[in-house]
Design a protein around this motif. Structure first.
Motif, PDB file in Angstrom:
ATOM      1  N   HIS A   5      81.311  31.228  17.456  1.00 35.09           N
ATOM      2  CA  HIS A   5      80.246  31.654  16.544  1.00 35.09           C
ATOM      3  C   HIS A   5      79.119  32.392  17.268  1.00 35.09           C
ATOM      4  N   LYS A  47      81.275  20.537  12.777  1.00 35.53           N
ATOM      5  CA  LYS A  47      80.417  20.746  11.614  1.00 35.53           C
ATOM      6  C   LYS A  47      78.963  20.385  11.913  1.00 35.53           C
ATOM      7  N   LYS A  48      78.741  19.257  12.573  1.00 32.58           N
ATOM      8  CA  LYS A  48      77.380  18.830  12.882  1.00 32.58           C
ATOM      9  C   LYS A  48      76.736  19.767  13.896  1.00 32.58           C
ATOM     10  N   LEU A  50      77.366  22.957  14.383  1.00 28.77           N
ATOM     11  CA  LEU A  50      77.031  24.210  13.713  1.00 28.77           C
ATOM     12  C   LEU A  50      75.798  24.058  12.833  1.00 28.77           C
ATOM     13  N   LYS A  51      75.666  22.928  12.158  1.00 25.88           N
ATOM     14  CA  LYS A  51      74.502  22.684  11.327  1.00 25.88           C
ATOM     15  C   LYS A  51      73.238  22.639  12.188  1.00 25.88           C
ATOM     16  N   GLY A  54      72.114  25.942  13.180  1.00 24.17           N
ATOM     17  CA  GLY A  54      71.631  26.793  12.089  1.00 24.17           C
ATOM     18  C   GLY A  54      72.676  27.745  11.546  1.00 24.17           C
ATOM     19  N   VAL A  55      73.938  27.414  11.731  1.00 28.15           N
ATOM     20  CA  VAL A  55      75.028  28.261  11.255  1.00 28.15           C
ATOM     21  C   VAL A  55      75.557  27.710   9.945  1.00 28.15           C
ATOM     22  N   GLN A  56      75.621  28.555   8.940  1.00 29.86           N
ATOM     23  CA  GLN A  56      76.193  28.151   7.654  1.00 29.86           C
ATOM     24  C   GLN A  56      77.711  28.291   7.708  1.00 29.86           C
ATOM     25  N   VAL A  57      78.396  27.233   7.311  1.00 28.60           N
ATOM     26  CA  VAL A  57      79.870  27.244   7.345  1.00 28.60           C
ATOM     27  C   VAL A  57      80.403  27.326   5.941  1.00 28.60           C
TER      28      VAL A  57
END
Length: 57
Positions: A5, A47-48, A50-51, A54-57
């Protein structure tokens, strides 16, 4: 995940007691910082992570 990412990531392997005592984190194992600010400690799921980045999945 960071590479996938395009999230800049720097890892630091703490190998001595002195390094651990001079780390600005309450617990050094898996400490995660963003822009020099302590965010959390613990193994991150994709997932955590990326959150927190600040990345929206």
């Amino acid at each position: 995940m960071a590479e996938e990412h395009s999230i800049p990531l720097k890892t630091i392997h703490i190998i001595s007691r002195e390094q651990a005592q001079n780390t600005p984190a309450p617990v050094t194992t898996y400490a995660l910082f963003k822009d020099g600010e302590f965010l959390t400690q613990g193994i991150q799921s994709d997932k955590k992570f990326l959150k927190l980045a600040g990345v929206q999945v």
